[in-house]
Design an enzyme around this catalytic site. Structure first.
Site, PDB file in Angstrom:
ATOM      1  N   ASN A 153     -49.441 -70.263  19.523  1.00 54.54           N
ATOM      2  CA  ASN A 153     -50.911 -70.215  19.580  1.00 54.54           C
ATOM      3  C   ASN A 153     -51.553 -71.583  19.384  1.00 54.54           C
ATOM      4  OD1 ASN A 153     -51.025 -67.236  19.709  1.00 54.54           O
ATOM      5  ND2 ASN A 153     -50.065 -67.400  17.696  1.00 54.54           N
ATOM      6  N   ILE A 161     -42.612 -70.482   4.284  1.00 52.58           N
ATOM      7  CA  ILE A 161     -42.932 -71.061   5.596  1.00 52.58           C
ATOM      8  C   ILE A 161     -44.443 -70.998   5.765  1.00 52.58           C
ATOM      9  CG2 ILE A 161     -42.477 -70.970   8.079  1.00 52.58           C
ATOM     10  CD1 ILE A 161     -40.012 -69.100   7.153  1.00 52.58           C
ATOM     11  N   LYS A 204     -49.011 -86.477  12.871  1.00 57.70           N
ATOM     12  CA  LYS A 204     -47.573 -86.229  13.021  1.00 57.70           C
ATOM     13  C   LYS A 204     -46.748 -87.487  12.715  1.00 57.70           C
ATOM     14  CE  LYS A 204     -47.397 -81.827  13.776  1.00 57.70           C
ATOM     15  NZ  LYS A 204     -46.698 -80.902  12.863  1.00 57.70           N
TER      16      LYS A 204
HETATM   17  N1  LIG Z   1     -46.541 -75.896  20.342  1.00 58.51           N
HETATM   18  C1  LIG Z   1     -45.934 -77.038  20.658  1.00 58.51           C
HETATM   19  O1  LIG Z   1     -45.730 -77.367  21.854  1.00 58.51           O
HETATM   20  C2  LIG Z   1     -45.462 -77.957  19.545  1.00 58.51           C
HETATM   21  C3  LIG Z   1     -44.838 -79.165  19.907  1.00 58.51           C
HETATM   22  C4  LIG Z   1     -44.372 -80.004  18.904  1.00 58.51           C
HETATM   23  C5  LIG Z   1     -44.525 -79.648  17.572  1.00 58.51           C
HETATM   24  N2  LIG Z   1     -45.135 -78.472  17.245  1.00 58.51           N
HETATM   25  C6  LIG Z   1     -45.289 -78.147  15.823  1.00 58.51           C
HETATM   26  O2  LIG Z   1     -44.688 -76.899  15.549  1.00 58.51           O
HETATM   27  C7  LIG Z   1     -45.371 -76.269  14.452  1.00 58.51           C
HETATM   28  C8  LIG Z   1     -45.746 -74.839  14.848  1.00 58.51           C
HETATM   29  O3  LIG Z   1     -46.674 -74.888  15.921  1.00 58.51           O
HETATM   30  P1  LIG Z   1     -46.984 -73.637  16.853  1.00 58.51           P
HETATM   31  O4  LIG Z   1     -46.919 -74.143  18.241  1.00 58.51           O
HETATM   32  O5  LIG Z   1     -46.181 -72.457  16.445  1.00 58.51           O
HETATM   33  O6  LIG Z   1     -48.522 -73.400  16.516  1.00 58.51           O
HETATM   34  P2  LIG Z   1     -49.324 -72.068  16.148  1.00 58.51           P
HETATM   35  O7  LIG Z   1     -50.771 -72.408  16.313  1.00 58.51           O
HETATM   36  O8  LIG Z   1     -48.795 -70.910  16.926  1.00 58.51           O
HETATM   37  O9  LIG Z   1     -48.949 -71.863  14.614  1.00 58.51           O
HETATM   38  C9  LIG Z   1     -49.548 -72.595  13.583  1.00 58.51           C
HETATM   39  C10 LIG Z   1     -50.068 -71.646  12.541  1.00 58.51           C
HETATM   40  O10 LIG Z   1     -50.665 -72.395  11.479  1.00 58.51           O
HETATM   41  C11 LIG Z   1     -51.778 -71.651  11.017  1.00 58.51           C
HETATM   42  N3  LIG Z   1     -52.694 -72.516  10.297  1.00 58.51           N
HETATM   43  C12 LIG Z   1     -53.635 -73.351  10.816  1.00 58.51           C
HETATM   44  N4  LIG Z   1     -54.317 -73.951   9.834  1.00 58.51           N
HETATM   45  C13 LIG Z   1     -53.794 -73.500   8.666  1.00 58.51           C
HETATM   46  C14 LIG Z   1     -54.092 -73.743   7.306  1.00 58.51           C
HETATM   47  N5  LIG Z   1     -55.078 -74.569   6.956  1.00 58.51           N
HETATM   48  N6  LIG Z   1     -53.354 -73.114   6.353  1.00 58.51           N
HETATM   49  C15 LIG Z   1     -52.368 -72.237   6.712  1.00 58.51           C
HETATM   50  N7  LIG Z   1     -52.066 -71.965   7.988  1.00 58.51           N
HETATM   51  C16 LIG Z   1     -52.760 -72.582   8.951  1.00 58.51           C
HETATM   52  C17 LIG Z   1     -52.391 -71.061  12.282  1.00 58.51           C
HETATM   53  O11 LIG Z   1     -53.242 -69.961  12.000  1.00 58.51           O
HETATM   54  C18 LIG Z   1     -51.151 -70.692  13.073  1.00 58.51           C
HETATM   55  O12 LIG Z   1     -50.762 -69.343  12.828  1.00 58.51           O
HETATM   56  C19 LIG Z   1     -46.567 -77.166  14.135  1.00 58.51           C
HETATM   57  O13 LIG Z   1     -46.245 -78.006  13.053  1.00 58.51           O
HETATM   58  C20 LIG Z   1     -46.743 -77.983  15.405  1.00 58.51           C
HETATM   59  O14 LIG Z   1     -47.382 -79.223  15.186  1.00 58.51           O
HETATM   60  C21 LIG Z   1     -45.604 -77.624  18.207  1.00 58.51           C
END
Ligand SMILES: NC(=O)c1ccc[n+]([C@@H]2O[C@H](COP(=O)([O-])OP(=O)(O)OC[C@H]3O[C@@H](n4cnc5c(N)ncnc54)[C@H](O)[C@@H]3O)[C@@H](O)[C@H]2O)c1
Length: 264
Positions: free
Chosen positions: A197, A12, A164
């Site tokens: 985050n 993951i 996306k």
């Molecule tokens: N938060 C929302 O409302 C939302 C809505 C729709 C979709 N999503 C999708 O869900 C997924 C998870 O998002 P989240 O809200 O948990 O975000 P988050 O920011 O909490 O988690 C994303 C993680 O990716 C890491 N990351 C960033 N750049 C990276 C890199 N180059 N290599 C490795 N790791 C890296 C960050 O450090 C972070 O820990 C994402 O794909 C996001 O697009 C989120």
């Protein structure tokens, strides 16, 4: 998760916090071997501390950048050295933009967002597919975490929206090309999430006009009312880790958004 003689080996990305960590913990609870990578060192250390007594020998938490091919190749090698194979990749790592449009998004931000969200997902898919084809028995599955922004034009700024939409294309193309090679690919099209985050990306400012436009087009979102529970996403990923289920759903992009925005 399906019963099998050897535990599922799951990678993951971006799972040191937010949604990824909840998914990873759920797979650990189900007995899987779990490898996570992230670029946030503090959260990686915190996650390792959290898991070390409960899941010794069952996880790898490593600093690796999804947008670096050599780093992801080395990471998958480390996973195979410890767990023997790779069964499931979940492309979770992503960053948000600053809600800017084509006229206002800097080239630097465009490159950064696409570099992580779509080039990163491509690189991880590429490396995972090479391993899944080479292992014995061959095969595996990929789950891409998409968003309402994979299908709507106004759920983010331009860079995030394009990235996306790209994840949807990556899903459909991969599903079609690897149909006969034992590798499946699906996308979960997420709505809004609480307690992650993702808003870190906006720490140094954002486009207020862009946010206002998004609120106008995507109104009706309220934390605590229609945000998607992280545990539900995690359990759905476990459901999709069933090989037969993944085969039937191959190529699907499943809305997982509590019907927000309604009518889209
Ligand atoms: N938060 C929302 O409302 C939302 C809505 C729709 C979709 N999503 C999708 O869900 C997924 C998870 O998002 P989240 O809200 O948990 O975000 P988050 O920011 O909490 O988690 C994303 C993680 O990716 C890491 N990351 C960033 N750049 C990276 C890199 N180059 N290599 C490795 N790791 C890296 C960050 O450090 C972070 O820990 C994402 O794909 C996001 O697009 C989120």
């Amino acid at each position: 998760m399906p019963e099998s003689s050897s535990p599922l080996s799951v990678l993951i990305t971006g799972a040191a916090g937010g949604l990824g960590r909840v998914i990873a913990t759920t797979f650990l609870e189900k007995g899987a071997n779990v490898a996570i990578c992230d670029v946030n060192k503090e959260r990686l250390a915190e996650t390792s501390d959290l898991w070390s007594t409960k899941y010794p020998g069952k996880f790898i938490a490593q600093h690796a950048d999804v947008s670096s091919l050599p780093e992801m190749e080395a990471f998958v090698q480390a996973i195979v050295a410890q767990f023997g194979r790779l069964d499931l990749l979940i492309n979770n790592a992503a960053i948000l933009d600053k809600f800017e449009s084509a006229g206002t998004c800097s080239l630097e931000l465009w490159d950064r967002v696409l570099g992580v969200n779509i080039t990163g997902a491509f690189i991880c898919s590429k490396v995972a597919i090479h391993q899944m084809l080479a292992q014995s028995p061959p095969g595996g599955s990929i789950i891409n975490l998409g968003s309402n922004a994979s299908v709507c034009g106004t759920d983010g700024g331009l860079a995030y929206t394009v990235s996306k939409h790209g994840v949807l294309a990556l899903t459909r193309n991969t599903a079609a090309y690897y149909l006969d090679k034992g590798i499946t690919c699906t996308m979960v099209q997420l709505g809004g999430l609480a307690h992650t985050n993702i808003q870190d990306s906006m720490a140094h400012g954002f486009d207020k006009e862009g946010i206002a436009l998004i609120n106008k087009h995507m109104g009706g979102f309220e934390y605590g009312v229609n945000d998607v529970p992280l545990e539900d996403v995690a359990n759905f990923c476990v459901f999709l880790s069933d090989k037969e289920m993944a085969k039937t759903m191959n190529g699907a992009a499943v809305p997982f958004n509590r019907n927000w925005p309604a009518g889209h």
